[in-house]
Every structure is written in C-alpha cells, then in structure tokens.
Design a protein around this motif. Structure first.
Motif, PDB file in Angstrom:
ATOM      1  N   ASP A   1      58.111  64.871  76.630  1.00  0.00           N
ATOM      2  CA  ASP A   1      57.519  64.790  75.379  1.00  0.00           C
ATOM      3  C   ASP A   1      55.973  63.956  75.598  1.00  0.00           C
ATOM      4  O   ASP A   1      55.487  64.646  75.105  1.00  0.00           O
ATOM      5  CB  ASP A   1      58.379  63.364  74.922  1.00  0.00           C
ATOM      6  CG  ASP A   1      60.240  64.058  73.853  1.00  0.00           C
ATOM      7  OD1 ASP A   1      59.757  65.532  74.716  1.00  0.00           O
ATOM      8  OD2 ASP A   1      61.136  63.050  74.371  1.00  0.00           O
ATOM      9  N   LYS A   2      55.828  62.895  76.565  1.00  0.00           N
ATOM     10  CA  LYS A   2      54.753  62.494  77.009  1.00  0.00           C
ATOM     11  C   LYS A   2      53.782  63.186  77.073  1.00  0.00           C
ATOM     12  O   LYS A   2      52.469  63.548  76.352  1.00  0.00           O
ATOM     13  CB  LYS A   2      55.042  61.132  77.777  1.00  0.00           C
ATOM     14  CG  LYS A   2      53.531  60.773  78.219  1.00  0.00           C
ATOM     15  CD  LYS A   2      53.113  60.038  77.150  1.00  0.00           C
ATOM     16  CE  LYS A   2      52.271  58.830  77.472  1.00  0.00           C
ATOM     17  NZ  LYS A   2      50.992  57.961  76.230  1.00  0.00           N
ATOM     18  N   PHE A   3      54.199  63.555  78.262  1.00  0.00           N
ATOM     19  CA  PHE A   3      53.213  65.227  78.829  1.00  0.00           C
ATOM     20  C   PHE A   3      52.808  66.462  77.473  1.00  0.00           C
ATOM     21  O   PHE A   3      51.848  66.732  77.282  1.00  0.00           O
ATOM     22  CB  PHE A   3      53.398  66.022  80.129  1.00  0.00           C
ATOM     23  CG  PHE A   3      53.042  65.349  81.032  1.00  0.00           C
ATOM     24  CD1 PHE A   3      51.900  64.563  81.063  1.00  0.00           C
ATOM     25  CD2 PHE A   3      54.228  64.941  82.027  1.00  0.00           C
ATOM     26  CE1 PHE A   3      51.700  64.577  82.837  1.00  0.00           C
ATOM     27  CE2 PHE A   3      53.919  64.787  83.548  1.00  0.00           C
ATOM     28  CZ  PHE A   3      53.028  64.373  83.613  1.00  0.00           C
ATOM     29  N   ASN A   4      53.487  66.736  76.660  1.00  0.00           N
ATOM     30  CA  ASN A   4      53.836  67.810  75.747  1.00  0.00           C
ATOM     31  C   ASN A   4      52.417  67.088  74.783  1.00  0.00           C
ATOM     32  O   ASN A   4      51.808  68.175  73.715  1.00  0.00           O
ATOM     33  CB  ASN A   4      54.726  67.840  75.523  1.00  0.00           C
ATOM     34  CG  ASN A   4      56.188  69.136  75.672  1.00  0.00           C
ATOM     35  OD1 ASN A   4      55.138  69.936  76.416  1.00  0.00           O
ATOM     36  ND2 ASN A   4      56.912  69.093  75.620  1.00  0.00           N
ATOM     37  N   VAL A   5      52.712  65.863  74.498  1.00  0.00           N
ATOM     38  CA  VAL A   5      51.742  64.868  73.147  1.00  0.00           C
ATOM     39  C   VAL A   5      50.315  64.802  74.047  1.00  0.00           C
ATOM     40  O   VAL A   5      49.598  65.876  73.031  1.00  0.00           O
ATOM     41  CB  VAL A   5      52.216  63.909  73.151  1.00  0.00           C
ATOM     42  CG1 VAL A   5      51.083  62.877  72.222  1.00  0.00           C
ATOM     43  CG2 VAL A   5      53.742  63.662  72.278  1.00  0.00           C
ATOM     44  N   LEU A   6      50.239  64.588  75.112  1.00  0.00           N
ATOM     45  CA  LEU A   6      48.804  64.690  75.676  1.00  0.00           C
ATOM     46  C   LEU A   6      48.217  66.322  75.744  1.00  0.00           C
ATOM     47  O   LEU A   6      46.973  66.364  75.580  1.00  0.00           O
ATOM     48  CB  LEU A   6      48.997  64.215  77.613  1.00  0.00           C
ATOM     49  CG  LEU A   6      49.615  62.315  77.131  1.00  0.00           C
ATOM     50  CD1 LEU A   6      49.499  62.097  78.781  1.00  0.00           C
ATOM     51  CD2 LEU A   6      48.242  61.538  76.804  1.00  0.00           C
ATOM     52  N   VAL A   7      48.937  66.950  76.133  1.00  0.00           N
ATOM     53  CA  VAL A   7      48.529  68.732  75.899  1.00  0.00           C
ATOM     54  C   VAL A   7      48.000  68.364  75.011  1.00  0.00           C
ATOM     55  O   VAL A   7      46.891  69.395  74.835  1.00  0.00           O
ATOM     56  CB  VAL A   7      49.111  69.082  76.546  1.00  0.00           C
ATOM     57  CG1 VAL A   7      48.865  70.708  76.733  1.00  0.00           C
ATOM     58  CG2 VAL A   7      49.599  68.885  77.952  1.00  0.00           C
ATOM     59  N   ALA A   8      48.819  68.389  73.730  1.00  0.00           N
ATOM     60  CA  ALA A   8      47.951  69.030  72.301  1.00  0.00           C
ATOM     61  C   ALA A   8      47.385  68.355  72.049  1.00  0.00           C
ATOM     62  O   ALA A   8      46.506  68.857  71.470  1.00  0.00           O
ATOM     63  CB  ALA A   8      49.451  69.138  71.546  1.00  0.00           C
ATOM     64  N   SER A   9      46.763  67.250  72.804  1.00  0.00           N
ATOM     65  CA  SER A   9      45.874  66.644  72.475  1.00  0.00           C
ATOM     66  C   SER A   9      44.926  66.317  72.889  1.00  0.00           C
ATOM     67  O   SER A   9      43.638  66.368  72.531  1.00  0.00           O
ATOM     68  CB  SER A   9      46.255  65.233  72.022  1.00  0.00           C
ATOM     69  OG  SER A   9      47.013  64.319  73.037  1.00  0.00           O
ATOM     70  N   GLY A  10      44.806  67.231  73.621  1.00  0.00           N
ATOM     71  CA  GLY A  10      43.878  67.563  74.184  1.00  0.00           C
ATOM     72  C   GLY A  10      43.012  66.168  75.140  1.00  0.00           C
ATOM     73  O   GLY A  10      42.358  65.858  76.181  1.00  0.00           O
ATOM     74  N   GLN A  11      44.574  65.003  76.040  1.00  0.00           N
ATOM     75  CA  GLN A  11      43.675  64.077  76.338  1.00  0.00           C
ATOM     76  C   GLN A  11      44.767  63.972  78.040  1.00  0.00           C
ATOM     77  O   GLN A  11      45.039  63.214  78.853  1.00  0.00           O
ATOM     78  CB  GLN A  11      44.575  62.662  75.695  1.00  0.00           C
ATOM     79  CG  GLN A  11      43.407  62.772  74.279  1.00  0.00           C
ATOM     80  CD  GLN A  11      44.479  61.614  73.419  1.00  0.00           C
ATOM     81  OE1 GLN A  11      44.420  60.412  74.229  1.00  0.00           O
ATOM     82  NE2 GLN A  11      44.806  61.679  72.244  1.00  0.00           N
ATOM     83  N   ALA A  12      45.658  65.474  78.319  1.00  0.00           N
ATOM     84  CA  ALA A  12      45.920  65.398  79.621  1.00  0.00           C
ATOM     85  C   ALA A  12      45.525  64.536  80.441  1.00  0.00           C
ATOM     86  O   ALA A  12      44.332  65.343  80.412  1.00  0.00           O
ATOM     87  CB  ALA A  12      46.383  66.813  79.366  1.00  0.00           C
ATOM     88  N   PRO A  13      45.497  64.424  81.156  1.00  0.00           N
ATOM     89  CA  PRO A  13      44.743  64.399  83.360  1.00  0.00           C
ATOM     90  C   PRO A  13      44.770  65.472  83.299  1.00  0.00           C
ATOM     91  O   PRO A  13      45.270  66.892  83.318  1.00  0.00           O
ATOM     92  CB  PRO A  13      45.721  63.246  83.681  1.00  0.00           C
ATOM     93  CG  PRO A  13      47.153  63.078  82.829  1.00  0.00           C
ATOM     94  CD  PRO A  13      46.911  63.170  81.651  1.00  0.00           C
TER      95      PRO A  13
END
Length: 525
Positions: free
Chosen positions: A99-111
């Motif tokens: 869930d955390k990675f999906n949110v970060l990826v969708a928001s363009g904030q993934a490391p």
C-alpha cells in the motif's frame, strides 16, 4: 510473497529469518574475512550530477529512540561519509509495504531505489514502467556487482523480467527460515522423547500443559507459544502454506484447495480447542504476550523463525533451560522440511525517474565491497574485535542496541552464516554463546530435510496481485473463525474460502497462473 508471515528475514537476515549462500572459495563465501578494499565502480564520474540518491528502507520499529530514526542515525551518517554518496532514506512499514509503495508511486514520490522481498510487486512496477532496465548501468558503471552476478548465476531468474535485468539482488546469508523450538529440559523432566510426528507433538504439548514442567506446583503453563510465523510453520508441516501455489497433478492449485491444508486447519483447531495454545492470541497483535510466555518460561514449544527462540533475554530469564531445534516431523503426507528461502535476499529496482544511476551503481558496489561488513558487525574496537579474522562481539547488548537495526540498509552483502562462524564470533558472555550455538544447530536442522516449494516466487499474474490483499483478509477471518468455533468444521471453512475465492474471479486467475507456470517453469530448475 503475499503472506504476512514470512520473514524477513530475517535478519538472517539473522532472518531470515535468511539465507542461502554458496559457491567456491571467493571472499563472499566466508564471513571470517575482513572486507576487501574492492574496486570502485566505473571511472568517469559526471561532476555535473550530484551524488545524491533516495532509497527505501524497511521500518520495523527497531531503531532505539537514542539512536535516532530510520532516516537519520549513526549508520545513515556513516554510509554517507564512507560511500561518498548522499543517501536519503524513505521508511516503509514492513506490514504495509504494498500500500505504501503504491501511494508513493502514484503520487510521483517514490524513492529512486525501491527495495523489497516481494518480487511480484516489483514485477508489477516493471510492467507499469516504474522501473528501468539495469543491464547498461551494470556494464558501464559497475565492477564488483557485475562480477558478483557472474559468480552467482542462480540469482539471474530473480532479477530478470522479460529477458532484461531489472533488479539488484544479493545472496542470502543462510537458507534457514522457520523453526519449531522445544524445551529439552522440560522433555527430560517429564521423561518424554523428542516428538517425531504430529500426533507425538500434540501428546508432548498436552504433557507440557498438564505436567507442571516449570515446577511451580501450578497448572499455569501454555504448551505452545506463537509468533507471526505460527501459521506458516504449522501449514508447512503439511506442505500447504496458506495462500501459496502448488502443482497438483500438473495443475496450479492454491494450498487451501488441497487435502493437506484441510489437515493443517484441523491441527490448528485441535491445538486451540485443547488449550495447547494461548487462547488470547487473536488480540495479541504484536505477539508481545506470546514472546513473554516464551521468555518467562510459561511455554515449552515455540513456532517462530529459526533465530528467534534462543535469545539473550530468554537465557537470562531461564538460565537452566536447554533448547532443541525440533527436526522436521512427519504427517500422514510425509515429512516436509522447514522453509528455505529462495537464493536471493532483497531485490532492488531503479525508479525510471532516477537522476544519477551512476551514483546508484557506485553505491551498490561500495555496499558489496565494504559497507555490508560494518552494517553487520559494527565498528571494530567498539562492537567487535578481530580474532583469526572473525569479528568477535564485545558486548551482545550493545551490539543489539547500536547495530541490530543496521542490517536493514544492506541492499547487497557478502555475509555467510555457518554454525562454526556463529560460535566463533560469539562474545565471552555465556548467554551469547548459548544463543549462537543454538542458532547454529537450527541451521543444521533446517538443512536436513527438503522443503517443498513448487513456485520459487509468487506467480507474476496481475489479476492475482490485484486481489491478494483482499483475499488474504477473507481467508484470515475464516481460518480464525474455524479455529475458535467448535461446530465449524475445517471442511466448512474451506468451502467458505472457496466461495470467497470464486467471488474474486478465482477460476479465471487459476487459468492465468497455469498459463504463467507453463511459460516460466523451465526457469525454475
């Protein structure tokens, strides 16, 4: 994997629990050697690009407050100073990573470096274009990791997606993962033999419940203590870990729909109804109560990771205790070994938006050459001293506090754990020596019997990934209900699981998994 049980490892990830190493006499095969100076990654660094990268880090809540946070502590500062790369860390809760990675990826904030045990999730990021191929970067910028891949070809299937290399991987430091621990001193006191079958295990558990093995004159012992590995260990006895795929008569089949899982569910129900496990386990969300039962000597059997039974806290509380790592026991379906993890440890992909892939590859090479060593054992003179080239622990408590969390930062490493190495690096503390000796024995026991795993990793089928979280919640609810409800039989429970599976278009998913299996099974060998 989708299962919440499994570990990670373990810190062996001393796992995890954890995990295979093995080739010939190169430096990555012996933790007894100090790290080599190693080669730096390809020359020709671009001075116009700052050597700054962002990376994910598992947040397991183990950084002591006085040490700082996962973003900033003695080791994040050390990494930046020693590697020449400025790494900014993004903590990812282990239990919420999808869930955390999906949110970060969708928001363009993934490391820029996304690290996970879950190959299936990373496969999804590859198919979505979140990740980028690494072949060119490895060839152009790496020396050490490039050679490492050549020495460990068994990693190739796990880092390859559609014929291209999309991930960085590291060999595990031992193959052991799960274990059943039993109080040998309790067996001896009650005149019992080490159980070799499921039926004998149940009988021993009843004796532990009724026979006052702790000698306090009260009937206050719980035979079996649990951990987050309880379901995995129990199901594995029957070669039917919940939510995993098996090949039955040539067909990809979920474990729930095998006769073996029905027996596993029946055993789970028996252990609960007979009061052989703590009936409050359902509300023991962090397993704190279970840990307390074990450490304080109120339980004689522990279902856990291979390295979590014999701890310093346990031996401090129970100085006369003797532990035995229980050899795999037999069921009506034969004998299955303990979980043995796949050869690779963590997998790391490069975000397509990475600004400086050269710096990232330099960081990987540095970690493989030098960084992993101190992140595993601490600082010489502070946490260990070298004896015969072995980093011998100076203070086990200090090591646990100041270094215990550091291994999470090792996206690659060359640590190999053998019984001999573990005992050699134990401190002079008697409890630490007991711990390392017991863990070494567990590694040997884990190696003794093959573990059935028909799929090396979760099938990369998007439809299964999409519903797996929802399906797991349903099956967890049903399994708990069957366990605790006297008139709800395992057969009825499995029927309910089947119903929920079919509501989620399970039949169609089975066909897609079968198709994926036929396409990829040659790579499993």
């Amino acid at each position: 994997m989708k299962k919440k049980h499994v570990k990670a490892a373990m810190a062996v990830t001393v796992s995890s629990m954890l995990l295979l190493a093995g080739c010939s006499n190169s430096k990555e095969e012996s933790s007894t050697a100090s790290p080599s100076a190693g080669a730096t990654a390809a020359a020709g660094s671009n001075p116009a690009l700052p050597k700054v990268i962002t990376a994910s880090i598992y947040d397991r809540g183990t950084v002591p407050a006085e040490e700082g946070t996962y973003e900033s502590n003695r080791w994040t500062k050390w990494i930046n100073e020693q590697s020449g790369i400025q790494v900014k860390w993004t903590p990812i809760p282990r239990s919420q990573e999808v869930d955390k990675f999906n949110v970060l990826v969708a928001s363009g904030q993934a490391p820029e470096l996304i690290t996970s045990y879950d190959r299936n999730m990373l496969s999804r990021f590859v198919s979505q274009g979140v990740a980028q191929p690494l072949d060119e970067y490895i060839e152009k910028y790496s020396t050490s990791y490039k050679e490492y891949l050549k020495k460990h070809p068994e990693l190739k299937p796990f880092v390859t997606f559609d014929g291209k290399t999309y991930a960085i991987a590291s060999m595990r430091n031992t193959q052991a993962a799960t274990m059943i621990w039993i109080r040998q001193d309790w067996l001896d006191k009650l005149g019992l033999k080490v159980p070799t079958t499921v039926d004998e295990l149940v009988e021993v558990a009843k004796a532990f419940r009724d026979g006052d093995p702790d000698g306090n004159g009260k009937k206050d012992t719980t035979a079996i203590a649990m951990s987050n590995a309880y379901s995995a260990v129990l199901d594995d006895l029957f070669m039917a870990r919940g939510g995993e795929w098996f090949i039955e008569n040539g067909q990809a089949t979920l474990s729930f729909f095998t006769d073996r899982y029905k027996e596993a569910l029946s055993l789970r129900k028996t252990l609960y109804s007979e009061g052989l496990v703590d009936k409050e386990y359902v509300t023991d969300k962090n397993w704190a109560r279970q840990k307390q039962l074990w450490i304080t000597g109120k339980a004689g059997i522990l279902f856990d990771q291979f390295n979590n039974g014999p701890t310093a806290d346990f031996f401090k509380s129970q100085p006369d205790a003797k532990l035995t790592p229980l050899a795999p026991i037999s069921t009506k379906f034969g004998k299955n070994g303990y979980q043995k993890e796949v050869p690779n440890y963590l997998l790391t992909i490069f975000n397509k938006d990475m600004k400086n892939p050269q710096a990232a590859m330099e960081f990987v090479d540095w970690m493989l050459d030098k960084g992993w060593y101190n992140l595993s054992y601490g600082q010489e003179g502070t946490h260990f001293e070298l004896k015969n080239n072995v980093p011998v622990t100076l203070d086990a408590d200090k090591l646990k506090k100041e270094v215990g969390y550091a291994s999470e930062y090792r996206i690659v490493h060359q640590e190999v754990m053998s019984p001999e190495f573990l005992l050699a690096r134990a401190s002079s503390d008697a409890n630490d020596q007991k711990v390392q000796k017991s863990i070494g024995e567990a590694i040997q026991v884990a190696r003794s019997t093959d573990f059935r795993k028909d799929f090396p990793y979760t099938p990369a089928v998007d439809e299964f990934t999409d519903i797996s979280g929802q399906f797991q919640k349903k099956w967890d609810e049903i399994v708990t209900m069957v366990t605790m409800t006297p008139d709800l039989t395992p057969e009825k429970g499995i029927s309910q699981i089947r119903s929920e599976w079919e509501k989620l278009n399970g039949k169609s998913i089975e066909a897609k998994v079968q198709e994926w299996y036929e396409k990829n099974k040659a790579d499993f060998k």
